[in-house]
Design an enzyme around this catalytic site. Structure first.
Site, short mmCIF file in Angstrom:
data_model
loop_
_atom_site.label_atom_id
_atom_site.label_comp_id
_atom_site.label_asym_id
_atom_site.label_seq_id
_atom_site.Cartn_x
_atom_site.Cartn_y
_atom_site.Cartn_z
N HIS A 82 1.01 -1.51 -0.17
CA HIS A 82 0.16 0.41 -0.23
C HIS A 82 1.05 1.61 -0.14
CE1 HIS A 82 -3.85 2.29 0.81
NE2 HIS A 82 -2.88 3.13 1.07
N ARG A 168 -13.53 12.84 6.67
CA ARG A 168 -12.72 14.02 7.52
C ARG A 168 -12.11 14.89 5.91
NH1 ARG A 168 -9.01 9.14 7.59
NH2 ARG A 168 -7.41 10.44 7.41
N1 URA Z 1 -5.48 6.70 2.15
C1 URA Z 1 -5.68 6.03 3.18
O1 URA Z 1 -6.29 5.10 2.69
N2 URA Z 1 -5.96 7.03 4.27
C2 URA Z 1 -6.01 7.66 4.75
O2 URA Z 1 -6.11 8.88 6.01
C3 URA Z 1 -4.83 9.06 4.24
C4 URA Z 1 -4.07 7.76 3.05
#
Ligand code: URA
Length: 438
Positions: A82, A168
């Site tokens: 990731h 967020r």
């Molecule tokens: N990538 C994500 O998956 N979540 C976050 O909060 C920031 C970057």
């Protein structure tokens, strides 16, 4: 339990219990807790922080809020990767086939792009015919057969994160280390891999603007993985400029194919080798770092990674001829050169601005619902350390619709920071956090 008490407790900086965190996550996912209370909670968590235990609990609750993939039917140690998000980040397109060619089973769920960052799924969709959805059985079967499948992440995987991330985004609470760590790791845990390699980006185009913060985020995520029984390694990598030269979906696929051929940009190849070596190590295929590197370089040189990419494209319904003939990928009808107004050595290329310029050309989404032009984007002609003469071409814009061309061109010129003294580009790998560092 009442949400108002949980908000108050966090606002006062007290530690929440696992039950309180679970109450919040489940309640919000199931629409029992309204956005205004969730937003107040996020802001309290932003300012007061979350302890490692709270961050772990938040991750588990979000991972369990929806479907959880079961990859146990696939033999071998499944390793996921990731990236915290960068501009020009086409690593999955190279790394997936590269490590699959080495024998690592890769069962990957990826996302789409939003704003200045791109997404692997959009990039893959620029290959004519490529299918990014398939049923679970076909997904598992493909990984068993050819060791690699990449599908679009559905809303059923960690739905709590999907909802909270959107909230967020509009409440100025994205850049909180525990919230980012829980968000990333909840999706990785729900996606079912046995081990996880993380690429934590630092620089102008990344969430983490300085390396101290990036290392804290890396450590926080490795800690979560460790507590949840998933071996996790995090690499902290430089994002003071976009990765490679190409930004935009089909343009990035073309660059990924070049890299798989062994002719790609050095920074892109290097990051793939670093991440790939960690994946080989976690998969138990090659523990020695130098031997892993040799193995991956060999797979690139012999064309095995490129062959695996072609096999993968064919398996998912894409036209495998794009590998030998990238002109079959969509291409823009117009190309506009951007020339430099100044001269000097390139010190930095502000990645976020480059990503926004690509978005204005049509390569990215301004909102989740916007359509994108898979052929649009830009190709940088200069990178950090290069000398630029006044009037020299620094980049080419690829586009079909010239409505925003002036805006994109201005942004791109401003993204280049020049200086009169020579500049040495940083190493792409800034450091690494493993479970041994905890
Ligand atoms: N990538 C994500 O998956 N979540 C976050 O909060 C920031 C970057």
């Amino acid at each position: 339990m009442r949400m108002v008490d949980i908000i108050l407790k966090k606002r006062r900086g007290q530690e929440l219990s696992s039950e309180e965190i679970e109450f919040f996550v489940q309640g919000y996912t199931q629409d029992h807790i309204p956005d205004y209370q969730a937003a107040a909670f996020l802001m309290a968590a932003f300012f007061q922080g979350l302890s490692p235990r709270e961050t772990g609990d938040l991750t588990i609750s979000m991972a369990r809020s929806g479907d959880q993939a079961d990859l146990s039917g696939i033999p071998g140690i499944k390793v996921d990767k990731h990236s915290t998000g960068g501009v020009g980040d086409k690593v999955t397109l190279i790394l997936g086939p590269l490590v699959a060619a080495a024998g690592v089973p890769v069962a990957k769920m990826s996302g789409r792009g939003l704003g200045h960052t791109g997404g692997t799924i959009d990039k893959l969709e620029s290959i004519p015919g490529f299918q990014v959805t398939m049923d679970n059985q076909s997904f598992l079967h493909q990984v068993k057969e050819i060791k690699l499948a990449v599908v679009a992440q559905t809303g059923h995987l960690a739905p709590a994160d999907k909802k909270l991330y959107a909230l967020r985004d509009v409440t100025a609470t994205v850049d909180s280390i525990p919230l980012i760590a829980a968000s990333v790791m909840s999706k990785k845990i729900a996606a079912g891999a046995d081990a996880i390699v993380l690429d934590v980006k630092v620089g102008s185009g990344a969430f983490m603007k300085n390396s101290a913060e990036a290392f804290v985020l890396a450590r926080t995520m490795v800690e979560i993985g460790h507590h949840l029984g998933r071996q996790t390694v995090a690499l902290v990598t430089d994002m003071d400029q976009p990765l490679g030269f190409a930004i935009g979906n089909a343009l990035e696929v073309k660059e990924a194919i070049e890299t798989l051929r062994g002719n790609g940009p050095a920074d892109l190849k290097e990051i793939c080798i670093h991440l790939g070596s960690e994946m080989l190590n976690l998969a138990g295929i090659e523990k020695d770092k130098f031997a892993a590197r040799r193995m991956l370089e060999d797979l690139l040189a012999k064309g095995s990674a490129l062959k695996k990419f072609q096999e993968f494209v064919r398996a998912q319904g894409g036209n495998p001829s794009v590998v030998d003939n990238p002109s079959l990928l969509p291409h823009a009808s117009l190309i506009h050169p951007v020339t430099s107004l100044f001269e000097g050595y390139v010190k930095e290329i502000q990645s976020e601005q480059v990503g926004v310029a690509a978005m204005w050309l049509g390569a990215g989404r301004t909102t989740k619902e916007s359509n994108i032009d898979l052929s649009a984007g830009l190709v940088l002609r200069k990178k950090i350390g290069d000398y630029v003469h006044k009037g020299e071409v620094i980049a080419e814009l690829h586009y079909n619709d010239n409505k925003e061309i002036a805006k994109a061109s201005d942004l791109l010129s401003q993204a280049y920071v020049l200086q009169s003294e020579p500049v040495v580009a940083k190493e792409i790998l800034l450091g690494k956090i493993t479970e041994d560092d905890l």
